[in-house]
Design a protein around this motif. Structure first.
Motif, mmCIF file in Angstrom:
data_model
loop_
_atom_site.group_PDB
_atom_site.id
_atom_site.type_symbol
_atom_site.label_atom_id
_atom_site.label_comp_id
_atom_site.label_asym_id
_atom_site.label_seq_id
_atom_site.Cartn_x
_atom_site.Cartn_y
_atom_site.Cartn_z
ATOM 1 N N PRO A 74 117.775 27.215 5.416
ATOM 2 C CA PRO A 74 118.268 26.899 6.749
ATOM 3 C C PRO A 74 119.475 25.957 6.719
ATOM 4 N N THR A 75 120.387 26.201 7.623
ATOM 5 C CA THR A 75 121.563 25.336 7.751
ATOM 6 C C THR A 75 121.167 24.057 8.492
ATOM 7 N N PRO A 76 121.958 22.985 8.375
ATOM 8 C CA PRO A 76 121.628 21.737 9.064
ATOM 9 C C PRO A 76 121.833 21.825 10.581
ATOM 10 N N ALA A 77 122.548 22.828 11.042
ATOM 11 C CA ALA A 77 122.786 23.071 12.466
ATOM 12 C C ALA A 77 123.210 24.529 12.602
ATOM 13 N N TYR A 78 123.291 25.015 13.840
ATOM 14 C CA TYR A 78 123.609 26.420 14.082
ATOM 15 C C TYR A 78 125.010 26.589 14.683
ATOM 16 N N ARG A 79 125.289 25.846 15.760
ATOM 17 C CA ARG A 79 126.588 25.898 16.436
ATOM 18 C C ARG A 79 126.951 24.512 16.927
ATOM 19 N N THR A 80 128.247 24.328 17.188
ATOM 20 C CA THR A 80 128.714 23.103 17.838
ATOM 21 C C THR A 80 129.729 23.463 18.916
ATOM 22 N N ILE A 81 129.793 22.600 19.911
ATOM 23 C CA ILE A 81 130.853 22.638 20.918
ATOM 24 C C ILE A 81 131.425 21.230 20.975
ATOM 25 N N LYS B 263 135.480 12.450 22.493
ATOM 26 C CA LYS B 263 134.993 13.816 22.307
ATOM 27 C C LYS B 263 133.493 13.813 22.529
ATOM 28 N N ILE B 264 133.008 14.796 23.289
ATOM 29 C CA ILE B 264 131.572 15.009 23.416
ATOM 30 C C ILE B 264 131.234 16.199 22.520
ATOM 31 N N THR B 265 130.292 15.996 21.619
ATOM 32 C CA THR B 265 129.885 17.035 20.681
ATOM 33 C C THR B 265 128.455 17.469 20.980
ATOM 34 N N PHE B 266 128.270 18.771 21.135
ATOM 35 C CA PHE B 266 126.954 19.370 21.260
ATOM 36 C C PHE B 266 126.638 20.001 19.905
ATOM 37 N N ILE B 267 125.571 19.556 19.263
ATOM 38 C CA ILE B 267 125.137 20.117 17.989
ATOM 39 C C ILE B 267 123.833 20.867 18.239
ATOM 40 N N TYR B 268 123.924 22.176 18.199
ATOM 41 C CA TYR B 268 122.753 23.016 18.417
ATOM 42 C C TYR B 268 122.078 23.275 17.077
ATOM 43 N N ASP B 269 120.800 22.900 16.990
ATOM 44 C CA ASP B 269 120.038 23.182 15.783
ATOM 45 C C ASP B 269 119.647 24.658 15.769
ATOM 46 N N ASN B 270 119.133 25.120 14.651
ATOM 47 C CA ASN B 270 118.787 26.533 14.485
ATOM 48 C C ASN B 270 117.794 26.975 15.557
ATOM 49 N N PRO B 271 118.176 27.963 16.375
ATOM 50 C CA PRO B 271 117.291 28.410 17.452
ATOM 51 C C PRO B 271 116.108 29.201 16.914
ATOM 52 N N THR B 272 115.057 29.248 17.704
ATOM 53 C CA THR B 272 113.887 30.033 17.302
ATOM 54 C C THR B 272 114.194 31.525 17.345
ATOM 55 N N ASP B 273 115.132 31.936 18.213
ATOM 56 C CA ASP B 273 115.533 33.336 18.319
ATOM 57 C C ASP B 273 117.065 33.387 18.379
ATOM 58 N N ALA C 299 118.684 35.782 20.987
ATOM 59 C CA ALA C 299 118.592 35.298 22.363
ATOM 60 C C ALA C 299 119.589 34.166 22.599
ATOM 61 N N PHE C 300 119.734 33.288 21.607
ATOM 62 C CA PHE C 300 120.711 32.207 21.735
ATOM 63 C C PHE C 300 122.115 32.785 21.906
ATOM 64 N N GLU C 301 122.473 33.716 21.046
ATOM 65 C CA GLU C 301 123.817 34.309 21.104
ATOM 66 C C GLU C 301 124.053 35.033 22.426
#
Length: 102
Positions: free
Chosen positions: A51-58, A4-14, A17-19
């Protein structure tokens, strides 16, 4: 071995805009060859508002490590990874995971 390849996106500045950019990012990720399954998630906000430890994952699943490695070496990855870096204004971590049986 399943990989599995996991992308862990940290909290974006905006976050807005990320969404707005995220659907294209996800569509590019789904174009990688050899994917057997895709899971996405958004991290629940903390109850105390911190703040959460991350924002989104894929999570992108592959039959094995070789298939995952080939997927990130092809033309599709050449479109995906610049997009990942562009939208990940808070940072991103990408992990290759060996899946273990439970």
């Amino acid at each position: 071995m399943p990989t599995k390849i996991t992308f862990i996106y940290d909290n974006p500045t905006d976050p807005d805009a990320f969404e707005a950019a995220y659907p294209e990012n996800l569509a590019l990720a789904k174009k990688l060859p050899g994917i057997t399954k895709v899971e996405t998630s958004k991290v629940w906000p903390k109850e105390d508002g911190s703040p959460t430890p991350a924002y989104r994952t894929i999570d992108l699943y592959f039959e094995n490590y070789d298939a995952a490695s080939a997927a990130v070496s092809g033309a599709e990855a050449g479109a995906l990874f610049p997009n990942v870096q562009e939208i990940a204004t808070g940072g991103v971590r990408i992990l290759f995971n060996h899946l273990e049986e439970s």
